[in-house]
Design a protein around this motif. Structure first.
Motif, PDB file in Angstrom:
ATOM      1  N   ARG A 159      31.205  30.048  37.974  1.00 16.22           N
ATOM      2  CA  ARG A 159      32.270  29.506  38.827  1.00 16.22           C
ATOM      3  C   ARG A 159      33.211  28.615  38.007  1.00 16.22           C
ATOM      4  NH1 ARG A 159      33.498  28.955  44.049  1.00 16.22           N
ATOM      5  NH2 ARG A 159      34.764  27.153  44.658  1.00 16.22           N
ATOM      6  N   CYS A 160      32.632  27.746  37.189  1.00 18.65           N
ATOM      7  CA  CYS A 160      33.467  26.864  36.351  1.00 18.65           C
ATOM      8  C   CYS A 160      34.364  27.695  35.442  1.00 18.65           C
ATOM      9  CB  CYS A 160      32.600  25.940  35.502  1.00 18.65           C
ATOM     10  SG  CYS A 160      31.824  24.639  36.449  1.00 18.65           S
ATOM     11  N   ALA A 161      33.804  28.760  34.861  1.00 26.45           N
ATOM     12  CA  ALA A 161      34.598  29.615  33.976  1.00 26.45           C
ATOM     13  C   ALA A 161      35.718  30.276  34.771  1.00 26.45           C
ATOM     14  CB  ALA A 161      33.705  30.659  33.313  1.00 26.45           C
ATOM     15  N   ALA A 162      35.413  30.711  35.996  1.00 26.69           N
ATOM     16  CA  ALA A 162      36.426  31.386  36.815  1.00 26.69           C
ATOM     17  C   ALA A 162      37.537  30.416  37.209  1.00 26.69           C
ATOM     18  CB  ALA A 162      35.782  31.981  38.064  1.00 26.69           C
ATOM     19  N   LEU A 163      37.164  29.180  37.508  1.00 21.31           N
ATOM     20  CA  LEU A 163      38.177  28.192  37.912  1.00 21.31           C
ATOM     21  C   LEU A 163      39.107  27.876  36.749  1.00 21.31           C
ATOM     22  CD1 LEU A 163      36.004  25.743  40.069  1.00 21.31           C
ATOM     23  CD2 LEU A 163      37.545  27.538  40.862  1.00 21.31           C
ATOM     24  N   GLY A 164      38.583  27.969  35.526  1.00 16.84           N
ATOM     25  CA  GLY A 164      39.408  27.632  34.363  1.00 16.84           C
ATOM     26  C   GLY A 164      39.995  28.845  33.659  1.00 16.84           C
ATOM     27  N   ALA A 165      39.718  30.053  34.187  1.00 18.05           N
ATOM     28  CA  ALA A 165      40.093  31.263  33.449  1.00 18.05           C
ATOM     29  C   ALA A 165      41.593  31.509  33.438  1.00 18.05           C
ATOM     30  CB  ALA A 165      39.376  32.474  34.045  1.00 18.05           C
ATOM     31  N   ALA A 166      42.056  32.066  32.316  1.00 21.57           N
ATOM     32  CA  ALA A 166      43.462  32.468  32.200  1.00 21.57           C
ATOM     33  C   ALA A 166      43.663  33.771  32.970  1.00 21.57           C
ATOM     34  CB  ALA A 166      43.802  32.670  30.729  1.00 21.57           C
ATOM     35  N   PRO A 167      44.897  34.118  33.324  1.00 26.41           N
ATOM     36  CA  PRO A 167      45.137  35.377  34.016  1.00 26.41           C
ATOM     37  C   PRO A 167      44.711  36.587  33.185  1.00 26.41           C
ATOM     38  CG  PRO A 167      47.207  34.184  33.623  1.00 26.41           C
ATOM     39  CD  PRO A 167      46.105  33.333  33.113  1.00 26.41           C
ATOM     40  N   ALA A 168      44.324  37.661  33.863  1.00 19.43           N
ATOM     41  CA  ALA A 168      43.739  38.822  33.196  1.00 19.43           C
ATOM     42  C   ALA A 168      44.754  39.606  32.372  1.00 19.43           C
ATOM     43  CB  ALA A 168      43.128  39.750  34.238  1.00 19.43           C
ATOM     44  N   PRO A 169      44.427  39.914  31.103  1.00 22.73           N
ATOM     45  CA  PRO A 169      45.287  40.806  30.336  1.00 22.73           C
ATOM     46  C   PRO A 169      44.983  42.269  30.694  1.00 22.73           C
ATOM     47  CG  PRO A 169      43.462  40.071  28.978  1.00 22.73           C
ATOM     48  CD  PRO A 169      43.257  39.488  30.347  1.00 22.73           C
ATOM     49  N   GLU A 170      45.985  43.144  30.541  1.00 19.72           N
ATOM     50  CA  GLU A 170      45.754  44.564  30.799  1.00 19.72           C
ATOM     51  C   GLU A 170      45.206  45.217  29.535  1.00 19.72           C
ATOM     52  OE1 GLU A 170      45.992  46.442  33.512  1.00 19.72           O
ATOM     53  OE2 GLU A 170      46.381  44.600  34.622  1.00 19.72           O
ATOM     54  N   SER A 171      44.086  45.918  29.628  1.00 19.35           N
ATOM     55  CA  SER A 171      43.513  46.537  28.429  1.00 19.35           C
ATOM     56  C   SER A 171      43.959  47.994  28.271  1.00 19.35           C
ATOM     57  CB  SER A 171      41.987  46.475  28.466  1.00 19.35           C
ATOM     58  OG  SER A 171      41.471  47.597  29.134  1.00 19.35           O
ATOM     59  N   GLY A 172      44.233  48.684  29.375  1.00 21.17           N
ATOM     60  CA  GLY A 172      44.623  50.078  29.285  1.00 21.17           C
ATOM     61  C   GLY A 172      43.446  51.030  29.229  1.00 21.17           C
ATOM     62  N   HIS A 173      42.236  50.496  28.966  1.00 24.85           N
ATOM     63  CA  HIS A 173      41.057  51.361  28.899  1.00 24.85           C
ATOM     64  C   HIS A 173      40.152  51.111  30.087  1.00 24.85           C
ATOM     65  CE1 HIS A 173      41.818  52.969  24.977  1.00 24.85           C
ATOM     66  NE2 HIS A 173      42.020  51.750  24.492  1.00 24.85           N
ATOM     67  N   ARG A 174      39.573  52.211  30.591  1.00 24.48           N
ATOM     68  CA  ARG A 174      38.607  52.057  31.666  1.00 24.48           C
ATOM     69  C   ARG A 174      37.240  51.862  31.032  1.00 24.48           C
ATOM     70  NH1 ARG A 174      36.697  55.443  36.057  1.00 24.48           N
ATOM     71  NH2 ARG A 174      36.997  57.260  34.752  1.00 24.48           N
ATOM     72  N   PRO A 175      36.537  50.776  31.350  1.00 21.26           N
ATOM     73  CA  PRO A 175      35.216  50.590  30.758  1.00 21.26           C
ATOM     74  C   PRO A 175      34.249  51.640  31.291  1.00 21.26           C
ATOM     75  CG  PRO A 175      35.624  48.941  32.428  1.00 21.26           C
ATOM     76  CD  PRO A 175      36.888  49.716  32.306  1.00 21.26           C
ATOM     77  N   ALA A 176      33.303  52.021  30.462  1.00 19.69           N
ATOM     78  CA  ALA A 176      32.301  52.999  30.896  1.00 19.69           C
ATOM     79  C   ALA A 176      31.340  52.345  31.868  1.00 19.69           C
ATOM     80  CB  ALA A 176      31.546  53.519  29.679  1.00 19.69           C
TER      81      ALA A 176
END
Ligand code: SAH
Length: 252
Positions: free
Chosen positions: A163-180
């Motif tokens: 939760r602490c990490a999520a509250l402090g997280a930066a906005p998500a970058p786009e990777s372009g790849h779908r993880p397996a």
């Protein structure tokens, strides 16, 4: 200071063979306090149970929605990243994180899909075979003389750090790849094991040690969908070779 509006990453809290229904309830409460909802139970000894509802203290909606499965493999099938928690040092050198690092990693990977967080049974913890399904091993840096926390206390700490990490997280970058997905990943490993046995590389009497090393290698690489397809294609080509000079050409 409330953070009610922040939505938490899709973390699956997976309790493997929990023995005490009271602990299951306490885990549900710990999760809900931190804003997590997805509880998965692998072969619980007793569930549903009144004691679980009592100890959930208002988090019985989490219990009602809990998914019950019979194996760790099924529990992590749709996860893009899996962390296993352990109080003990393991003889297998698995990549390690402390609870804080795990919170950050779970948050980062949850941008691409569901992530799994494995917890072992009260007395015995996770088996090495179960840890094999994880990308990292997580330890709460407790006093080494008395390092084993109550199951729900361990769940509380990991959920809090995430939760602490999520509250402090930066906005998500786009990777372009779908993880397996983990299921695709596990099917690839099975295919690899089969093929190595066929060509005589794998000693069929002692397959586990080598497979564990290879699992570790490929997990570290975290292949995406496309990369896994290439690897599966190579295995297929070994099983059914193309005539010389007549390869598929564009294999990407
Ligand atoms: N005797 C068991 C401990 C089980 S405690 C063992 O030696 O492994 C139940 C579960 O809580 C563990 O399987 C793990 O998932 C979690 N847990 C307890 N203490 C922990 C710690 N210090 N770090 C990480 N996870 C812990």
């Amino acid at each position: 200071m409330g953070n009610a509006s922040v939505s938490m990453p899709d973390v699956r809290v997976i309790l493997v063979r929990p023995q005490h229904p009271g602990n299951i309830g306490a885990c549900a409460r710990a999760m809900k306090n931190m804003g997590f909802r997805h509880l998965v139970l692998v072969a619980p000894r007793q569930f549903p149970a009144e004691e679980a509802v009592a100890r959930a203290a208002g988090a019985d909606d989490i219990l009602a929605a809990a998914r019950v499965v019979d194996s760790v493999r099924a529990a992590v099938a749709d996860c893009v990243f899996v962390a296993a928690t352990s109080a003990r040092d393991r003889t297998i050198p698995w990549p390690r994180l402390d609870a804080r690092g795990a919170g950050t990693a779970l948050c980062a990977h949850a941008r691409s899909g569901p992530v799994g967080l494995l917890f072992g049974a009260e007395r015995t913890g996770l088996t090495n075979d179960e840890v094999d399904y994880a990308h990292v091993l997580v330890q709460i840096p407790a006093d080494p003389e008395f390092a084993s926390l109550n199951l729900a206390a361990a769940v509380q700490i990991l959920c809090y750090e995430t939760r602490c990490a999520a509250l402090g997280a930066a906005p998500a970058p786009e990777s372009g790849h779908r993880p397996a997905s983990q299921e695709d990943f596990n099917r690839f490993l099975e295919h690899l094991e089969r093929m190595m046995a066929d060509v005589g590389f794998l000693d069929a009497r002692h397959p586990r040690k080598l497979m564990r090393r290879l699992t570790r290698l490929f997990r570290r690489a975290q292949p995406d969908d496309n990369e896994l397809q290439i690897l599966r294609g190579i295995l297929n080509a070994v099983e059914h070779p193309y005539p010389p000079g007549r390869g598929r050409g564009d294999n990407t």
